[in-house]
Design a protein around this motif. Structure first.
Motif, short mmCIF file in Angstrom:
data_model
loop_
_atom_site.label_atom_id
_atom_site.label_comp_id
_atom_site.label_asym_id
_atom_site.label_seq_id
_atom_site.Cartn_x
_atom_site.Cartn_y
_atom_site.Cartn_z
N GLN A 133 45.33 33.26 85.18
CA GLN A 133 46.57 33.88 84.72
C GLN A 133 47.68 33.86 85.76
OE1 GLN A 133 46.04 37.58 82.59
NE2 GLN A 133 44.08 36.89 81.79
N HIS A 134 47.35 34.09 87.01
CA HIS A 134 48.41 34.10 88.04
C HIS A 134 49.04 32.72 88.19
CE1 HIS A 134 45.08 32.72 90.62
NE2 HIS A 134 46.02 32.21 91.39
N ARG A 135 48.27 31.67 87.94
CA ARG A 135 48.84 30.32 88.02
C ARG A 135 49.72 30.01 86.81
NH1 ARG A 135 45.09 25.74 90.25
NH2 ARG A 135 47.16 24.80 90.35
N ASN A 138 52.96 31.63 87.79
CA ASN A 138 53.67 30.94 88.87
C ASN A 138 54.08 29.51 88.54
OD1 ASN A 138 53.50 33.20 90.56
ND2 ASN A 138 51.50 32.57 91.34
#
Length: 177
Positions: A133-135, A138
């Protein structure tokens, strides 16, 4: 709306404002759930709105049981719901017990379509090989296209509300967006 007024109102507003349009089902786990809610919109105000947490809804007693097709926000603790929604692929005894786990809707038609979404990547790490999810946050759509090209995409969403007006001339549904 009776089960989760805060959650329902947030979900409807996000759908009506196009937040979920052209986004991906980024977590597809057979016999568990499908999750979405990470938008690629360039509308900064809409992104800020979607990231702002909403208050938990009052827990009903007894809690609403999660069945196949139950739609709920994903949360991680008190007042943690933002824009991530999931749809249950099957009944879950463990869901619906936490304050943030209140259903906002139910799939009426098309569950077979949801169950046919590409699930070859499995869950997110460390439980599977799906996207992180963080990718997605970003790197956006390019991260999905590059590493997870088979994930299914939401093209466009619309909200339909059921209106019980005793009018025999329609099916009770009203398109609002």
């Amino acid at each position: 709306r009776n089960f989760s007024p805060n959650g329902y109102d947030r979900a409807v507003e996000l759908f009506e404002r196009g937040y979920y349009d052209k986004s991906h089902f980024f977590r597809v786990v057979p016999d568990f759930l499908v999750q979405f809610g990470m938008s690629y919109t360039q509308d900064n105000e809409l992104q800020l709105f979607a990231k702002s947490p909403i208050d938990d809804d009052p827990q009903l007693n007894p809690p609403i049981k999660f069945r196949e097709g139950t739609i709920s926000f994903a949360g991680s603790g008190k007042n943690s719901r933002t824009s991530h929604l999931f749809i249950a692929y099957t009944a879950f005894e463990n869901f619906g017990k936490e304050q943030w786990e209140t259903p906002v809707g139910t799939v009426i038609r098309g569950m077979e379509v949801l169950k046919s979404l590409y699930s070859g990547y499995g869950d997110m790490p460390p439980w599977g090989n799906g996207p992180e999810q963080h990718r997605i946050i970003n790197e956006g759509r390019e991260y999905i296209k590059r590493g997870f090209p088979d994930l299914d995409e939401i093209l466009t969403c619309r909200v339909r509300r059921f209106v019980d007006d005793d009018d025999d001339d329609d099916d009770g549904w009203e398109d609002v967006s």
